[in-house]
Design an enzyme around this catalytic site. Sequence first.
Site, PDB file in Angstrom:
ATOM      1  N   CYS A 182       5.151  -2.372   8.109  1.00 32.69           N
ATOM      2  CA  CYS A 182       5.521  -1.077   8.682  1.00 32.69           C
ATOM      3  C   CYS A 182       5.270  -1.050  10.183  1.00 32.69           C
ATOM      4  O   CYS A 182       4.267  -1.579  10.673  1.00 32.69           O
ATOM      5  CB  CYS A 182       4.763   0.034   7.976  1.00 32.69           C
ATOM      6  SG  CYS A 182       5.157   0.133   6.212  1.00 32.69           S
ATOM      7  N   SER A 237      -5.588   5.490   5.484  1.00 28.18           N
ATOM      8  CA  SER A 237      -4.586   4.506   5.857  1.00 28.18           C
ATOM      9  C   SER A 237      -4.607   4.237   7.350  1.00 28.18           C
ATOM     10  O   SER A 237      -4.986   5.090   8.154  1.00 28.18           O
ATOM     11  CB  SER A 237      -3.201   5.021   5.452  1.00 28.18           C
ATOM     12  OG  SER A 237      -2.175   4.262   6.043  1.00 28.18           O
ATOM     13  N   GLU A 278      -7.071   4.027  -0.423  1.00 32.46           N
ATOM     14  CA  GLU A 278      -6.606   4.572   0.847  1.00 32.46           C
ATOM     15  C   GLU A 278      -5.953   5.919   0.563  1.00 32.46           C
ATOM     16  O   GLU A 278      -5.254   6.067  -0.441  1.00 32.46           O
ATOM     17  CB  GLU A 278      -5.548   3.617   1.409  1.00 32.46           C
ATOM     18  CG  GLU A 278      -5.655   3.350   2.869  1.00 32.46           C
ATOM     19  CD  GLU A 278      -4.708   2.223   3.255  1.00 32.46           C
ATOM     20  OE1 GLU A 278      -5.170   1.261   3.849  1.00 32.46           O
ATOM     21  OE2 GLU A 278      -3.501   2.309   2.949  1.00 32.46           O
ATOM     22  N   ASP A 284       0.812  -1.210   0.000  1.00 36.53           N
ATOM     23  CA  ASP A 284       0.000   0.000   0.000  1.00 36.53           C
ATOM     24  C   ASP A 284       0.847   1.264   0.000  1.00 36.53           C
ATOM     25  O   ASP A 284       0.466   2.276  -0.585  1.00 36.53           O
ATOM     26  CB  ASP A 284      -0.932   0.007   1.221  1.00 36.53           C
ATOM     27  CG  ASP A 284      -2.166  -0.836   0.991  1.00 36.53           C
ATOM     28  OD1 ASP A 284      -2.134  -1.696   0.091  1.00 36.53           O
ATOM     29  OD2 ASP A 284      -3.161  -0.651   1.713  1.00 36.53           O
ATOM     30  N   CYS A 329       0.737  -8.181   4.860  1.00 36.05           N
ATOM     31  CA  CYS A 329       0.326  -6.792   4.657  1.00 36.05           C
ATOM     32  C   CYS A 329      -1.181  -6.621   4.567  1.00 36.05           C
ATOM     33  O   CYS A 329      -1.937  -7.567   4.666  1.00 36.05           O
ATOM     34  CB  CYS A 329       1.047  -6.202   3.455  1.00 36.05           C
ATOM     35  SG  CYS A 329       2.810  -5.928   3.800  1.00 36.05           S
ATOM     36  N   ASP A 330      -1.587  -5.371   4.324  1.00 38.91           N
ATOM     37  CA  ASP A 330      -2.942  -4.906   4.573  1.00 38.91           C
ATOM     38  C   ASP A 330      -4.047  -5.798   4.025  1.00 38.91           C
ATOM     39  O   ASP A 330      -4.977  -6.161   4.733  1.00 38.91           O
ATOM     40  CB  ASP A 330      -3.115  -3.508   3.981  1.00 38.91           C
ATOM     41  CG  ASP A 330      -2.184  -2.485   4.605  1.00 38.91           C
ATOM     42  OD1 ASP A 330      -1.047  -2.858   4.925  1.00 38.91           O
ATOM     43  OD2 ASP A 330      -2.579  -1.330   4.755  1.00 38.91           O
ATOM     44  N   LYS A 331      -4.016  -6.117   2.731  1.00 41.03           N
ATOM     45  CA  LYS A 331      -5.110  -6.860   2.106  1.00 41.03           C
ATOM     46  C   LYS A 331      -4.827  -8.347   2.054  1.00 41.03           C
ATOM     47  O   LYS A 331      -5.746  -9.150   1.870  1.00 41.03           O
ATOM     48  CB  LYS A 331      -5.366  -6.362   0.670  1.00 41.03           C
ATOM     49  CG  LYS A 331      -5.476  -4.863   0.547  1.00 41.03           C
ATOM     50  CD  LYS A 331      -6.453  -4.272   1.540  1.00 41.03           C
ATOM     51  CE  LYS A 331      -6.305  -2.765   1.653  1.00 41.03           C
ATOM     52  NZ  LYS A 331      -4.975  -2.302   2.050  1.00 41.03           N
TER      53      LYS A 331
END
Length: 542
Positions: free
Chosen positions: A191, A466, A440, A78, A119-121
């Site tokens: 992150c 985000s 985002e 992202d 990670c995010d997704k």
Amino acid sequence: MRSDEVKCGVERAAHRSLLKALGLTDKDLTKPFIGVVNSYTNIVPGHIHLRSIGEAVKEGILAAGGTPFEFNTIAVCDGIAMGHQGMHYSLPSRELIADSVEVMMQAHRLDGMVLISNCDKITPGMLIAAARLDVPAISVTGGPMASGRLAGKRVDVNSVFEAVGQAFAEKMNSEEITRLENAACPGCGSCSGMFTANTMACMTEALGMSLPYCATALATSAKKIRIAKESGEKIVELVKKNVKPSSIMTKAAFENAVVVDTALGGSTNTVLHLSAIAKEAGVPLPMALFDETSRRVPHLSSMSPSGPHDMEELDLAGGLPALMKELEQFLHVDLLTVTGKSIGENIKAAVVTDSEVIRPLTNPVHKEGGIAILKGNLAPKGAVVKAVAVSPKILKHSGPAKVYDSEKEAEEAMKRHEVKAGDVVVIRYEGPKGGPGMPEMLIPTATISGMGLSESVVLITDGRFSGATRGPCIGHVAPEAFDGGPIAVIKNGDIITVDIPNRVLKVELSEQEIQKRLQAWKPRPKKITKGYLSRYVPTPTE
């Protein structure tokens, strides 16, 4: 076992022949077939080390008497996708990931799977697949990145995003930004703050789908490798006992996850992801639950981006088990987890070793928890804000709207210093359909923070923000502008009122005026007419 469909009986001789082409022996064919679902790629910092995690998982599977088969999914970073066309592909990638896991698992009739993500997704996409397939599964999230250090201070990727705003405000020069960008991301891992990736790793552990301490163990740690090996061993046990995700990801388990999210002050994206996973699991998870939970469960860990602590500190303070031990009175502790034991058994010996990082209930960071759901004539179906990331100075605010029909328009306006203290910035046509893909928007929020306006300017969008966002940033406004929601007819200068304690988001217009404007409103044409994103863009009447 499911794999008997491809390896047993004379009619499967050709299938066995193909499997033996892989180097499998007759003995290997008698063992459970385990899918090792890996999202390794060398373009995503959170995933660049996942090959070593996969090797450790396979070692564990082999040691426990299983036969591992590794395959990959895609992974979008992202941070790299932020602020341009690439971000429109981020959220839709979640469904592509879930679909690809389904295809591989169903086509090859594997008995169980270890989901390696970070990670995010990717993490929620894999959990959606686990819920959909309902074969024994365990998740191994790849672990957080260590924070960077510069001039004796902790820095991370969000520090760099906010530095852009400081540059616009002429508070930083290019040489200072270069020093910061060289220091902020020191190596592999997700992150380092409680952004979406790490929030979802915590949600995975809270649901009972990963081993204790998995969410917080650093990407570079031997602890992470040990957890990966143990997870490989554990999946073979889960297959033999036929323990499925449906017996773990129950309604009560999702309620536990929301409690943990609330106490951590996690990303607003958990509303999207937990809801999607729960839907696939056949579990009702109303948006109101997030707000109700935040009203009664306090905020115990002040994590970056809105607080001083990072994931490494949370791990050293006792990790998720210690936090859940402190939250025990709010949790369903009798629930089954992938350990084969209950939540209560998993956290029994956990100890908080740093009461500043994991506060006691008697001394919370905030009396209420992380996420608030706002409603009003601007968001009849609701909007989401990370309440614990908002300064007390702007929990209540009324100001004139500055309206932009895209993220890019808003960014350009900020560069021109059009946004002033007291304004309410409205960014619309960035929702699931209008974006498309509900991008985002970290750059506008980080720019506002970097310009020193996070205590005096509110941002509102039908898109999303985000997990690294801080300040009064209200997303997920529904209905979205593309569908003719009230946000579509806001004009520059309209007064918008935000009252987070009382959960209100409204424009100071009469209902008659709103309806008059909506009657005159015309749908926007599709931005995308072909390719993957086009399936997310029906006509406004569909």
